[in-house]
Enzyme design. Structure first.
Site, PDB file in Angstrom:
ATOM      1  CG  HIS A 162      -1.913  -1.062   1.104  1.00 33.72           C
ATOM      2  ND1 HIS A 162      -2.856  -1.468   0.167  1.00 33.72           N
ATOM      3  CD2 HIS A 162      -2.260  -2.125   2.175  1.00 33.72           C
ATOM      4  CE1 HIS A 162      -3.414  -2.436   0.492  1.00 33.72           C
ATOM      5  NE2 HIS A 162      -3.092  -2.896   1.679  1.00 33.72           N
ATOM      6  CG  ASP A 206      -4.910  -6.244  -0.012  1.00 35.86           C
ATOM      7  OD1 ASP A 206      -5.072  -7.116   0.581  1.00 35.86           O
ATOM      8  OD2 ASP A 206      -5.170  -5.052   0.283  1.00 35.86           O
TER       9      ASP A 206
HETATM   10 ZN   LIG Z   1      -3.217  -7.061   2.857  1.00 35.96          ZN
END
Ligand SMILES: [Zn+2]
Length: 461
Positions: free
Chosen positions: A293, A344
């Site tokens: 991220h 994810d």
């Molecule tokens: Zn994750």
């Protein structure tokens, strides 16, 4: 002596192929489009490449369309698939990352090794059918629901590994250290009990045992992960970093996904999460280090991540769903970081959607069309992704590289009429996982005509 099927040489003939890209791993936009390419493989490696081969060689498998290198999904939590799209229909969902997390904990707590194995096999099958050839499974559901180890202490890990093997996807199992509920906590909360080994020493002992258990599986590797600086103290993080360094295994970590992580790091540690992990030894680590991220960063964080050429796993489809924000990919790449992509939360499993979102989100932020070239996006999904997961000779159609590649059909409604010269752009900016027709992993055809050859009816059952 007869050679086993995996050791025999085999030839594929690609109508178009995206070659190279790996000869200069420090350069993000190498790679070249070639026509009529004969790719010879043996024992899971590419042993020869010939271009401008006008006719399909006798005995070769033709691959119509554009053949890309293997595409790596560098950040996956397979079980999140359980809550894909689980949002209200008639109300707006004035919700946050943190309430989604409660929903995710509930899903995690319902898993058993048997149910997780079945679910993960379906999820990994969906991945290969969409064009992912390698997955980094960021795995933290280690123990029974109350935190006690299973009789076989590796039951959950083996369920996930065997699911990957049954789907035919290459995997780096990123065994995750998860020890506390937040910066001001010493232990985990009740909903997180099964994620925790209690101490970092216990985590290390379990992972060392797992390393021995996984030995000899050619498509499976082990890596380490620190869940986040929320979930592991700086001292314990330093132990995990040392372990990864001493074993030369990749290390991954969620970083600054939400502003609250930064606020709490500042309040309790007087530092950013990036500063904390770099001080814990990541700056000196010479194994692959990948942050996930990296959404909310200070300019000084970007500078230090770039200085050590950190891999940054962008997961833009998940970041949208979780209202995380937009990873500053332009600044990160300019500083020296190397991008890769992951599915994810599995809200969408589609490498092309992740890749173009990296670029399109920058267009929305900057007002400029073209921050990341198509070649650099392909490098992110292929070479960078493989390297971030510890497969150094993977993610390129080049001699000596792993025999992993993905063929996108270009005659369907979405891509028909694309000009040859811009075929790679048409695919990256316009294709989706349904356009993937053939997938070869470790020299084996794992997807044929868009369907898994291993588990052809898995998703119909
Ligand atoms: Zn994750």
């Amino acid at each position: 002596m007869t050679r086993s099927r995996a050791q025999q040489s085999r030839v594929f003939w690609a109508e178009y192929a995206w070659l190279g890209g790996a000869a200069q791993p420090q350069v993000n936009d190498t790679g070249v489009l070639a026509e009529s390419v004969a790719i010879t493989i043996e024992a899971g490696r590419i042993t020869d490449i010939a271009v401008d081969v006008p006719d399909v060689p006798v005995g070769a498998t033709p691959l119509a369309g554009l053949t890309l290198p293997g595409l790596a999904n560098t950040h996956s939590h397979a079980f999140h698939r359980l809550i894909r799209g689980a949002e209200p229909v008639h109300q707006t969902n004035a919700d946050s990352f943190w309430s989604w997390r409660d929903q995710m904990y509930e899903a995690a707590n319902g898993l058993t090794p048997e149910s997780y194995g079945r679910l993960a096999a379906d999820v990994f099958t969906e991945m290969v059918q969409a064009g992912y050839t390698t997955v980094g499974e960021f795995h933290y559901v280690h123990h029974e629901r109350d935190g006690r180890p299973y009789n076989d202490p590796h039951a959950m890990e083996l369920a996930v590994v065997e699911a990957a093997q049954s789907a035919g996807i290459r995997m780096t199992l990123l065994d995750t250290c998860y020890l506390r509920a937040g910066f001001n906590k010493k232990t985990v909360d009740e909903a997180q009990l099964r994620f925790s080994d209690g101490t970092v020493e216990e985590w290390e002992a379990r992972v060392e045992g797992l390393a021995r258990t996984l030995r000899g599986r050619s498509t499976i590797r082990l890596g380490g992960a620190i869940h986040s600086m929320r979930a592991v103290s700086p001292d314990d993080a330093a132990m995990v970093v040392r372990w990864a360094g001493s074993r030369q295994l990749p290390l991954h970590m969620h970083l600054s996904e939400q502003p609250m992580e930064n606020q709490q790091a500042k309040r309790y540690e007087h530092a950013t999460p990036t500063e904390l992990i770099m001080r814990s030894g990541a700056m000196q680590l010479d194994a692959a280090f990948c942050v996930v991220h990296a959404t909310h960063l200070l300019p000084s964080d970007i500078k230090s991540l770039g200085a050590r050429q950190t891999f940054v796993s962008c997961c833009p489809t998940t970041e949208r769903v979780l209202a995380d924000g937009i990873t500053p990919t332009k600044a990160l790449v300019e500083a020296g970081a190397r991008l890769c992509v992951g599915s994810d939360s599995q809200s969408i499993i589609d490498p092309f959607e992740e890749l173009r979102a990296v670029e399109m989100h920058q267009r929305l932020v900057t007002g400029v069309r073209g921050t990341h070239s198509v070649a650099s996006l392909l490098a992110a999904a292929s070479t960078n992704g493989y390297n971030a997961l510890g497969w150094e000779n993977g993610g390129a159609i080049a001699v000596g590289y792993l025999a992993d590649f993905v063929t996108v059909a270009t005659t369907g409604d979405r891509l028909r009429n694309a000009a040859t010269a811009t075929l790679p752009s048409a695919v990256v900016l316009g294709a989706n996982g349904d356009d993937v027709h053939h997938v070869v992993i470790n020299g084996e055809v794992v997807v044929r005509d868009g369907r898994s050859t291993r588990r052809p009816s898995a998703l119909m059952a």
